[in-house]
Design an enzyme around this catalytic site. Structure first.
Site, PDB file in Angstrom:
ATOM      1  N   LYS A   1      -3.795   5.153  18.924  1.00 41.69           N
ATOM      2  CA  LYS A   1      -3.331   5.901  20.102  1.00 41.69           C
ATOM      3  C   LYS A   1      -1.954   6.511  19.877  1.00 41.69           C
ATOM      4  CE  LYS A   1      -7.199   4.481  21.185  1.00 41.69           C
ATOM      5  NZ  LYS A   1      -8.325   5.372  20.758  1.00 41.69           N
TER       6      LYS A   1
ATOM      7  N   ASP B   1      -9.843   9.744  18.928  1.00 39.31           N
ATOM      8  CA  ASP B   1     -10.263   8.393  19.314  1.00 39.31           C
ATOM      9  C   ASP B   1      -9.796   7.369  18.295  1.00 39.31           C
ATOM     10  OD1 ASP B   1     -13.449   6.730  19.990  1.00 39.31           O
ATOM     11  OD2 ASP B   1     -11.468   6.508  20.926  1.00 39.31           O
TER      12      ASP B   1
ATOM     13  N   GLU C   1     -14.939   1.747  28.444  1.00 40.63           N
ATOM     14  CA  GLU C   1     -16.333   1.491  28.069  1.00 40.63           C
ATOM     15  C   GLU C   1     -16.804   0.107  28.511  1.00 40.63           C
ATOM     16  OE1 GLU C   1     -14.020   2.830  26.098  1.00 40.63           O
ATOM     17  OE2 GLU C   1     -13.746   1.752  24.249  1.00 40.63           O
TER      18      GLU C   1
ATOM     19  N   ASP D   1      -9.817  10.396  23.993  1.00 41.50           N
ATOM     20  CA  ASP D   1     -10.292   9.180  24.646  1.00 41.50           C
ATOM     21  C   ASP D   1      -9.103   8.266  24.938  1.00 41.50           C
ATOM     22  OD1 ASP D   1     -12.405   6.341  23.767  1.00 41.50           O
ATOM     23  OD2 ASP D   1     -12.119   7.346  25.695  1.00 41.50           O
ATOM     24  N   ASN D   2      -9.264   7.356  25.905  1.00 41.23           N
ATOM     25  CA  ASN D   2      -8.316   6.267  26.154  1.00 41.23           C
ATOM     26  C   ASN D   2      -6.929   6.690  26.622  1.00 41.23           C
ATOM     27  OD1 ASN D   2      -9.796   5.301  23.169  1.00 41.23           O
ATOM     28  ND2 ASN D   2     -10.227   4.233  25.075  1.00 41.23           N
TER      29      ASN D   2
HETATM   30  O1  LIG Z   1      -7.921   1.283  19.214  1.00 42.39           O
HETATM   31  C1  LIG Z   1      -8.876   1.964  19.563  1.00 42.39           C
HETATM   32  N1  LIG Z   1      -9.417   2.868  18.757  1.00 42.39           N
HETATM   33  C2  LIG Z   1      -8.859   3.056  17.392  1.00 42.39           C
HETATM   34  C3  LIG Z   1      -9.439   2.012  16.408  1.00 42.39           C
HETATM   35  C4  LIG Z   1      -8.778   2.049  15.039  1.00 42.39           C
HETATM   36  C5  LIG Z   1      -8.764   3.448  14.463  1.00 42.39           C
HETATM   37  C6  LIG Z   1      -8.483   3.411  12.967  1.00 42.39           C
HETATM   38  N2  LIG Z   1      -8.364   4.772  12.523  1.00 42.39           N
HETATM   39  C7  LIG Z   1      -9.389   5.641  12.368  1.00 42.39           C
HETATM   40  C8  LIG Z   1      -8.822   6.812  11.910  1.00 42.39           C
HETATM   41  N3  LIG Z   1      -7.480   6.656  11.794  1.00 42.39           N
HETATM   42  C9  LIG Z   1      -7.204   5.398  12.165  1.00 42.39           C
HETATM   43  C10 LIG Z   1      -9.509   1.719  20.913  1.00 42.39           C
HETATM   44  C11 LIG Z   1      -9.168   0.548  21.607  1.00 42.39           C
HETATM   45  C12 LIG Z   1      -9.754   0.267  22.856  1.00 42.39           C
HETATM   46  C13 LIG Z   1      -9.386  -0.975  23.594  1.00 42.39           C
HETATM   47  C14 LIG Z   1      -9.263  -0.950  24.988  1.00 42.39           C
HETATM   48  C15 LIG Z   1      -8.927  -2.115  25.687  1.00 42.39           C
HETATM   49  C16 LIG Z   1      -8.711  -3.294  24.989  1.00 42.39           C
HETATM   50  F1  LIG Z   1      -8.398  -4.418  25.660  1.00 42.39           F
HETATM   51  C17 LIG Z   1      -8.815  -3.328  23.597  1.00 42.39           C
HETATM   52  C18 LIG Z   1      -9.164  -2.171  22.909  1.00 42.39           C
HETATM   53  C19 LIG Z   1     -10.689   1.159  23.410  1.00 42.39           C
HETATM   54  C20 LIG Z   1     -11.021   2.324  22.720  1.00 42.39           C
HETATM   55  O2  LIG Z   1     -11.924   3.214  23.246  1.00 42.39           O
HETATM   56  C21 LIG Z   1     -10.428   2.614  21.481  1.00 42.39           C
HETATM   57  O3  LIG Z   1     -10.774   3.799  20.882  1.00 42.39           O
HETATM   58 MG   LIG Z   2     -11.793   5.069  22.242  1.00 41.97          MG
END
Ligand SMILES: O=C(NCCCCCn1ccnc1)c1cc(-c2ccc(F)cc2)cc(O)c1O
Ligand SMILES: [Mg+2]
Length: 214
Positions: A144, A141, A199, A169-170
């Protein structure tokens, strides 16, 4: 000074959830993010699919890539058997500070180890530094575009065994096309798509469950 979204999520937990009650923490975050402001937690709809996979796998060792505020961390850990351990990796220190407090509020510190840093650096250190053999379940998660390289890295580091389950996820929104193509075409994975929604929205999204065949 302005608060951040993670800080406001923590506030909602501290105001509305009961200390030591993980499900009340999950409920408080979902109510806040559905009614006040959207946030990128796996959420309640996909969360039910996550719960069913966790219960089915009944893992002794779990790796979560991407902690954010700790919503899925708490959701997963609340379902683990007594001596099971969950390691969660978070790159963003501001997210990590909040997640530690959410995890503490839920009373799950003993089951969860939050490690700050980049997954690409930390995965090769899992065995030596964290005393891990293999992971029974991995929840992807984080960034991506890191799902595929990190999956290959986990294989190379011998962190997956025959039957290890990856849950991503996603896979539709924001989308992980290279990862999806890989796990669906590789003879070493048996994949299944669980259709759901992004979500707190009506936008399509889903979880991909992939069993490593060894
Ligand atoms: O980017 C996401 N997650 C990673 C966050 C940073 C991780 C940092 N990290 C942690 C460890 N190594 C690196 C994410 C984005 C969205 C989303 C969906 C639609 C939208 F319009 C905007 C956003 C929905 C999710 O469910 C997500 O998980
Ligand atoms: Mg996610």
């Amino acid at each position: 000074t302005q608060s951040t979204r993670p800080q406001r999520i923590l506030g909602a937990v501290q105001q509305n959830a009961t200390r030591g009650d993980p499900r009340s923490v999950v409920r408080a975050i979902d109510q806040y993010c559905r009614n006040q402001e959207w946030a990128m937690n796996v959420g309640d709809e996909k969360g039910c699919i996550l719960d069913s996979v966790v219960s089915e796998v009944n893992p002794a060792t779990v790796l979560e890539l991407g902690t954010y505020c700790g919503y899925s961390t708490v959701r997963i850990a609340s379902l683990l058997p007594p001596h099971a351990k969950l390691i969660t990796l978070e790159f963003n220190p501001e997210f990590a500070v909040i997640a530690r407090q959410v995890i503490a509020w839920a009373g799950l510190e003993d089951k969860i180890q939050l490690v700050e840093g980049a997954s690409g650096d930390l995965i090769p250190k899992m065995k030596e530094q964290f005393g891990v053999e293999t992971f029974d379940l991995v929840f992807l998660d984080h960034w991506k575009d890191r799902y595929l390289p990190d999956t290959k890295l986990m294989e190379e580091c011998g962190l997956l065994r025959k039957g290890s389950v990856l849950l991503a996820d996603n896979v539709i929104c924001p989308g992980t096309p290279e990862y999806l193509e890989f796990v669906r075409s590789s003879p070493r994975y048996e994949s299944q798509y669980f259709k759901s929604h992004l979500e707190y929205t009506k936008v399509e999204d889903g979880l991909e469950k992939s069993v490593f065949l060894g």
